[in-house]
Design an enzyme around this catalytic site. Structure first.
Site, PDB file in Angstrom:
ATOM      1  CB  THR A 332      -0.928   0.018   1.233  1.00  0.00           C
ATOM      2  OG1 THR A 332      -1.708   1.210   1.214  1.00  0.00           O
ATOM      3  CG2 THR A 332      -0.130  -0.036   2.517  1.00  0.00           C
ATOM      4  CG  ASP A 333       0.093   4.398  -2.742  1.00  0.00           C
ATOM      5  OD1 ASP A 333      -0.977   3.945  -2.320  1.00  0.00           O
ATOM      6  OD2 ASP A 333       0.184   5.087  -3.764  1.00  0.00           O
ATOM      7  CE  LYS A 334      -4.019   5.753  -2.177  1.00  0.00           C
ATOM      8  NZ  LYS A 334      -3.839   6.973  -2.939  1.00  0.00           N
ATOM      9  CB  THR A 335       0.552   7.288   5.319  1.00  0.00           C
ATOM     10  OG1 THR A 335      -0.184   8.480   5.000  1.00  0.00           O
ATOM     11  CG2 THR A 335       1.823   7.258   4.504  1.00  0.00           C
TER      12      THR A 335
END
Length: 413
Positions: A332-335
């Site tokens: 994922t790249d969604k913090t």
């Protein structure tokens, strides 16, 4: 006017195309559009009747195997009464229904939690109609309404900004990006609607600033409504656990049947009567069915669902717990997706002191200078913490205010 074009227009063209004005719609116009476009709410998907959902939990693969075992037990009791086979049959039936009831109850809890999407839309909104500012229920917002957006408000409908002053909006509900985005009223040239800085969308929230938007989409026509619609179109697929249960059920059924036939043949070979052999074979079949497997699997999944619920993760179906357990890598790249999407003060440097919240060297000073510092910390931003504990405003300012309150240094504002 379609959404992909409206962000390219000037403010005057927006009013013209949407058939409204800076003073807002008149009440008769709003009533007519409400009848034409319908209420501004998400349309719920057709729900399966509770009785049908309950029966589904009594007819899956392992339950069918248990039904077969219970039926054989009742047959054995009718042919040779007094050996307790009826009690065994009723016990198996009770296991099936208790398990189905427990599973149904868990799914009901998850379904109620899934309705949280509705709570992302506000109940009351501020609009301008006939030149007067008033509050109306969010469901009565129609295309063409002039919506007044203030810090901490949730946006009730997709709108084109016609006025904006230091406006920043959190669009994490749509994009997953937790960083507030600045919005302005000038025409844009972007092709992607979600990237246009002069549009605001239902379900998002105003972090800072002030603005006026003209609604162009409401209800299921909003971007948020389209996402809600997509969630209702997902076709259920069989989970890895269900596939394994099917395999186990077939293996158990085959072994029980083979053993029953073998012992029936052996009995027949040694000269026992047909009915004696039949009853013995039925007993072998019933004995090989693991009545405790179904509640054991359900209980294990329910415990996993409860642990996830404590972490605020909603599990719609119990079998999904095992599916999640099969995941070995999550990319994922969604913090804000895997974290709490919340900023917290860990260490601060002020007035020549280093304040480390994790390893405090000494008690925080309480003299007059520090009292003023704490006051500035709590009042320097526009963040607010409501009576329900919900934070509004810039995340950094909210973190500072929360720290001051946790230290008991700031009175309720």
């Amino acid at each position: 006017m379609s959404a992909p074009q409206i962000h390219r227009l000037s403010v005057d063209e927006v009013f013209h195309v949407l058939g409204t004005r800076s003073d807002g719609l008149t009440e008769p116009e709003a009533a007519h559009r409400l009848e034409e476009f319908g209420p501004n709410r998400l349309r719920e998907a057709a729900r399966t009747p509770w009785a049908r959902r309950f029966l589904v939990n009594t007819t899956h693969f392992l339950a069918l195997l248990l039904w077969g075992a219970a039926g054989l037990a009742f047959v054995s009791e009718s042919l040779h009464p007094g050996e307790g086979m009826a009690f065994l049959g009723w016990a198996i039936v009770a296991v099936i229904f208790i398990n189905a009831g427990f599973t149904w109850w868990q799914e009901q809890k998850a379904e109620r939690a899934m309705t949280a999407l509705q709570r992302l839309l506000p109940r009351l909104v501020t609009v301008r109609r006939e030149g007067r500012v008033r509050q109306i229920p969010a469901e009565e917002v129609v295309p063409g309404d002039c919506l007044l957006l203030n810090e901490g408000d949730r946006v009730p409908a997709d709108g084109r900004l016609v006025e904006a002053r230091q406006l920043q909006v959190n669009v994490a509900a749509l994009t997953g990006e937790s960083e507030p985005l600045r919005r302005r009223a000038e025409p844009g040239v972007q092709d992607e609607i979600l990237e246009s800085p002069n549009l605001v969308f239902a379900g998002t929230s105003v972090v800072t600033g002030w603005g006026v938007s003209v609604a162009f989409a409401t209800g299921m026509q909003t971007e948020f409504g389209k996402i809600a619609h997509l969630t209702t179109q997902v076709e259920p697929e069989i989970t890895p656990l269900q596939r394994e249960i099917v395999k186990v059920t077939r293996v158990i059924g085959t072994l029980a049947t083979v053993m029953g036939v073998v012992f029936f043949a052996l009995g027949w070979g040694i000269g026992r009567s047909f009915w004696e052999n039949f009853l013995f074979a039925v007993g072998i079949l019933v004995a090989n069915v693991p009545e405790g497997l179904l509640p054991t699997v359900t209980l294990a999944l329910a415990m996993g669902a409860q642990r996830l619920a404590k972490k605020r993760a909603v599990v719609k179906q119990l079998t999904s717990v095992e599916t999640l357990g099969c995941a070995t890598v999550i990319c994922t790249d969604k913090t804000g997706t895997l974290t709490q999407n919340r900023m917290t003060v860990v260490r601060a440097y002020a007035l020549g002191e280093i304040l480390d919240r994790e390893q405090p060297a000494r008690p925080i000073p309480v003299d007059d200078l520090w009292t003023h510092w704490w006051g500035v910390l709590g009042l320097c931003g526009n963040a607010r913490i409501t009576a329900t504990g919900e934070e509004t405003g810039d995340p950094t300012e909210a973190a500072l205010l929360r720290w001051a309150r946790e230290e008991g240094r700031v009175l309720d504002l």
